[in-house]
Design an enzyme around this catalytic site. Sequence first.
Site, PDB file in Angstrom:
ATOM      1  N   GLU A 197     -11.815  -4.013  -3.289  1.00  0.00           N
ATOM      2  CA  GLU A 197     -10.833  -3.032  -3.742  1.00  0.00           C
ATOM      3  C   GLU A 197     -10.612  -3.196  -5.242  1.00  0.00           C
ATOM      4  O   GLU A 197     -10.054  -4.206  -5.684  1.00  0.00           O
ATOM      5  CB  GLU A 197      -9.519  -3.221  -2.988  1.00  0.00           C
ATOM      6  CG  GLU A 197      -9.660  -3.159  -1.470  1.00  0.00           C
ATOM      7  CD  GLU A 197      -8.474  -3.793  -0.775  1.00  0.00           C
ATOM      8  OE1 GLU A 197      -7.339  -3.314  -0.994  1.00  0.00           O
ATOM      9  OE2 GLU A 197      -8.675  -4.776  -0.022  1.00  0.00           O
ATOM     10  N   TYR A 225     -14.009  -0.479   4.164  1.00  0.00           N
ATOM     11  CA  TYR A 225     -14.565  -1.680   4.773  1.00  0.00           C
ATOM     12  C   TYR A 225     -16.082  -1.520   4.843  1.00  0.00           C
ATOM     13  O   TYR A 225     -16.575  -0.589   5.492  1.00  0.00           O
ATOM     14  CB  TYR A 225     -14.025  -1.875   6.187  1.00  0.00           C
ATOM     15  CG  TYR A 225     -12.572  -2.259   6.289  1.00  0.00           C
ATOM     16  CD1 TYR A 225     -12.204  -3.519   6.763  1.00  0.00           C
ATOM     17  CD2 TYR A 225     -11.555  -1.373   5.949  1.00  0.00           C
ATOM     18  CE1 TYR A 225     -10.869  -3.877   6.903  1.00  0.00           C
ATOM     19  CE2 TYR A 225     -10.221  -1.724   6.079  1.00  0.00           C
ATOM     20  CZ  TYR A 225      -9.887  -2.975   6.552  1.00  0.00           C
ATOM     21  OH  TYR A 225      -8.561  -3.324   6.685  1.00  0.00           O
ATOM     22  N   HIS A 234       0.803  -1.231   0.000  1.00  0.00           N
ATOM     23  CA  HIS A 234       0.000   0.000   0.000  1.00  0.00           C
ATOM     24  C   HIS A 234       0.835   1.279   0.000  1.00  0.00           C
ATOM     25  O   HIS A 234       0.484   2.263   0.661  1.00  0.00           O
ATOM     26  CB  HIS A 234      -0.952   0.006   1.184  1.00  0.00           C
ATOM     27  CG  HIS A 234      -2.024  -1.038   1.126  1.00  0.00           C
ATOM     28  ND1 HIS A 234      -2.562  -1.490  -0.055  1.00  0.00           N
ATOM     29  CD2 HIS A 234      -2.672  -1.714   2.123  1.00  0.00           C
ATOM     30  CE1 HIS A 234      -3.493  -2.407   0.202  1.00  0.00           C
ATOM     31  NE2 HIS A 234      -3.570  -2.555   1.513  1.00  0.00           N
ATOM     32  N   GLN A 288      -9.858  -6.979  -5.388  1.00  0.00           N
ATOM     33  CA  GLN A 288      -9.333  -7.671  -4.219  1.00  0.00           C
ATOM     34  C   GLN A 288     -10.460  -7.833  -3.199  1.00  0.00           C
ATOM     35  O   GLN A 288     -10.986  -6.850  -2.684  1.00  0.00           O
ATOM     36  CB  GLN A 288      -8.179  -6.880  -3.584  1.00  0.00           C
ATOM     37  CG  GLN A 288      -7.504  -7.602  -2.429  1.00  0.00           C
ATOM     38  CD  GLN A 288      -6.385  -8.541  -2.862  1.00  0.00           C
ATOM     39  OE1 GLN A 288      -6.053  -8.603  -4.056  1.00  0.00           O
ATOM     40  NE2 GLN A 288      -5.783  -9.240  -1.924  1.00  0.00           N
ATOM     41  N   HIS A 300      -9.847   1.690  -0.033  1.00  0.00           N
ATOM     42  CA  HIS A 300      -9.794   0.544   0.876  1.00  0.00           C
ATOM     43  C   HIS A 300     -10.918   0.610   1.917  1.00  0.00           C
ATOM     44  O   HIS A 300     -10.692   0.351   3.097  1.00  0.00           O
ATOM     45  CB  HIS A 300      -8.431   0.500   1.563  1.00  0.00           C
ATOM     46  CG  HIS A 300      -8.036  -0.849   2.086  1.00  0.00           C
ATOM     47  ND1 HIS A 300      -8.681  -1.450   3.149  1.00  0.00           N
ATOM     48  CD2 HIS A 300      -7.073  -1.718   1.702  1.00  0.00           C
ATOM     49  CE1 HIS A 300      -8.115  -2.617   3.407  1.00  0.00           C
ATOM     50  NE2 HIS A 300      -7.138  -2.814   2.530  1.00  0.00           N
TER      51      HIS A 300
END
Length: 343
Positions: free
Chosen positions: A309, A177, A103, A282, A175
Amino acid sequence: MKKAVFGKTEDGEEVHIFHLSNGKIEAEIITLGAILKSLKTPDRNGKLGDIVLGFDKLESYLDPHPCFGTVNGRFANRIAKGRFYLKGFEFNLAINNGPNHLHGGIKGFDKVLWDYELVEGVEGVKLIYNSPHGEEGYPGNLRVEVTYQLTDRNGLKIDYRAETDQDTVLNLTNHTYFNLALEGNAMDHELKIHAGAYTPTDKDNIPTGEFFPVSDSPFDFREFKRISQHIGVPHEQLDYGSGYDHNFVLNGTNGVFRLVAEVKESMTGRNMEVYSSEPGLQLYTANHLDGIKGKGDLVYNSRDAFCLELQHFPDSPNQPHFPSTRLKPGAAYRQTTEYRFPL
């Protein structure tokens, strides 16, 4: 559009927060890490709820955290041994994930302050970051623009643009959640991924370079199924990731904006559709959340969320047959992802 000061960094720099609303969904974005702090969508009864994990206060975002809502770069995901070659030169990056680079390094785009411009005529904000040559070991002066915009399709669209003055590599993603039920274990969400293959990894989560078909494996999400349905079955790849932490090879043409994933949550009636121009997705099932105190009184534990992602494939600079992440001077990096919430 509303703008306010969210707080100050330890150096006294102001971090701004932007509140976007179109009457149906609401989003909050902060200039630290270009973070999506909040995303409120309606349940089947029209009640808004925040479907993304994060924190209430800036101080928690300044401390180490698992990339809640961040834009990751210069290279999202992993680069093997923090090393790649470009035009015959070797570039060495920070090793911050086992033996690998993850990252963007020690201080990637998720930890810097972004400038901003308001987007005229729409509910949107453009965040801007100028990454200097050599930052975290990457070549080239790079200008990055990330625009968050609410759409009339009940969506949050994220547009990425970048230019460089030297050959470099670039792979950006968000990213966030997600938990469409707002709290608790998220593995009962039903997920569909428009992908017929995935990229298996070694024990350090680096792609082997192969493409494995999803058929007859726990990675087959071509039809809706609970995320938890096969997450616990004996499988070497699931052992390596402690669950799902894998890149899916999306159907369709790289660069063409298309439907790539769908999510259903039966308790609240929320649904999500994911559109993107990227070649990979991802899936990460928050396997390593370990009791982090988040918004309100919530405590985030393992598998209380999932990440989708949209990206190029991990370790692409070292995998010549993967879609290229090379960016040259005079060329423009472009990608778009949109999360839609059908009512």
